[in-house]
Design an enzyme around this catalytic site. Structure first.
Site, PDB file in Angstrom:
ATOM      1  N   VAL A 123       0.839  -1.189   0.000  1.00 16.73           N
ATOM      2  CA  VAL A 123       0.000   0.000   0.000  1.00 16.73           C
ATOM      3  C   VAL A 123       0.880   1.247   0.000  1.00 16.73           C
ATOM      4  O   VAL A 123       2.033   1.206   0.446  1.00 16.73           O
ATOM      5  CB  VAL A 123      -0.972  -0.021   1.219  1.00 16.73           C
ATOM      6  CG1 VAL A 123      -0.228  -0.041   2.531  1.00 16.73           C
ATOM      7  CG2 VAL A 123      -1.962   1.132   1.174  1.00 16.73           C
ATOM      8  N   CYS A 124       0.343   2.335  -0.506  1.00 18.18           N
ATOM      9  CA  CYS A 124       0.936   3.667  -0.447  1.00 18.18           C
ATOM     10  C   CYS A 124       2.222   3.763  -1.273  1.00 18.18           C
ATOM     11  O   CYS A 124       2.204   3.585  -2.483  1.00 18.18           O
ATOM     12  CB  CYS A 124       1.135   4.081   1.008  1.00 18.18           C
ATOM     13  SG  CYS A 124       1.455   5.842   1.244  1.00 18.18           S
TER      14      CYS A 124
END
Length: 182
Positions: free
Chosen positions: A101-102
């Site tokens: 994620v991210c």
């Protein structure tokens, strides 16, 4: 079933805690493991996270999924940890689950070819580092799942619950935690 969530100094605290919390609510065993020499990791926003183990102590273990939280500095540190990258590569070759994620899709997975031929997403600040960027909150391609950032992590975590424990468990948690996804 066993899930590995590796962390480093600079890992995004909100993403890490959300992932581990939601997976454990689904009774999915999660090992939070530090790549650092210590198990206490200085995450983002001056939050200290205490890992269950050191990555070096569990590298021989098999995991059903390896999920990386973001945080730019943490993602860069994870990318530099050769044993973790080798473990992620083996995960991909074995068609076992992995994701991030991210900043981690762009800064950890992509530079090591772990997103080659895959559609993926990440924080929009890093979109130019992905060959097949998709502007969606959560993207699933084969056995790889990616998400955009802190605000999409609940959705990301629930998507993992659905893949690992089934739709009924995802629905139960969504109701229990009062989550209303768009």
């Amino acid at each position: 079933m066993r899930i590995l969530v590796p962390i480093a100094h600079g890992s995004e605290s909100l993403e890490t805690v959300t992932l581990v919390n939601v997976l454990r609510r689904a009774s999915i065993p999660v090992t939070l493991a530090s790549i650092e020499t210590e198990t206490v990791v200085n995450a983002t926003r001056d939050i200290r996270l205490v890992a269950d183990a050191a990555v070096s102590d569990i590298l021989r273990d098999d995991f059903d999924a390896i999920i990386l939280p973001g945080g730019e500095k943490g993602a860069e540190r994870l990318a530099q940890h050769r044993p973790l990258i080798e473990k992620l590569s083996a995960q991909r070759v074995a068609h076992r689950w992995y994701g991030a994620v991210c900043a981690a899709p762009a800064l950890t997975l992509s530079p090591h070819g772990l997103l080659d031929g895959k559609q993926a997403t990440c924080h929009p600040l890093f979109r130019d580092r992905l060959l097949h960027y998709v502007d969606q909150r959560v993207v699933l391609d084969g056995h790889c799942m990616t998400s955009q950032g802190p605000g999409t992590t609940m959705e990301f975590a629930l998507a993992w619950v659905e893949k690992l424990a089934g739709d009924a468990e995802r629905k139960r948690l969504t109701e229990e935690m009062l989550v209303h996804l768009h």
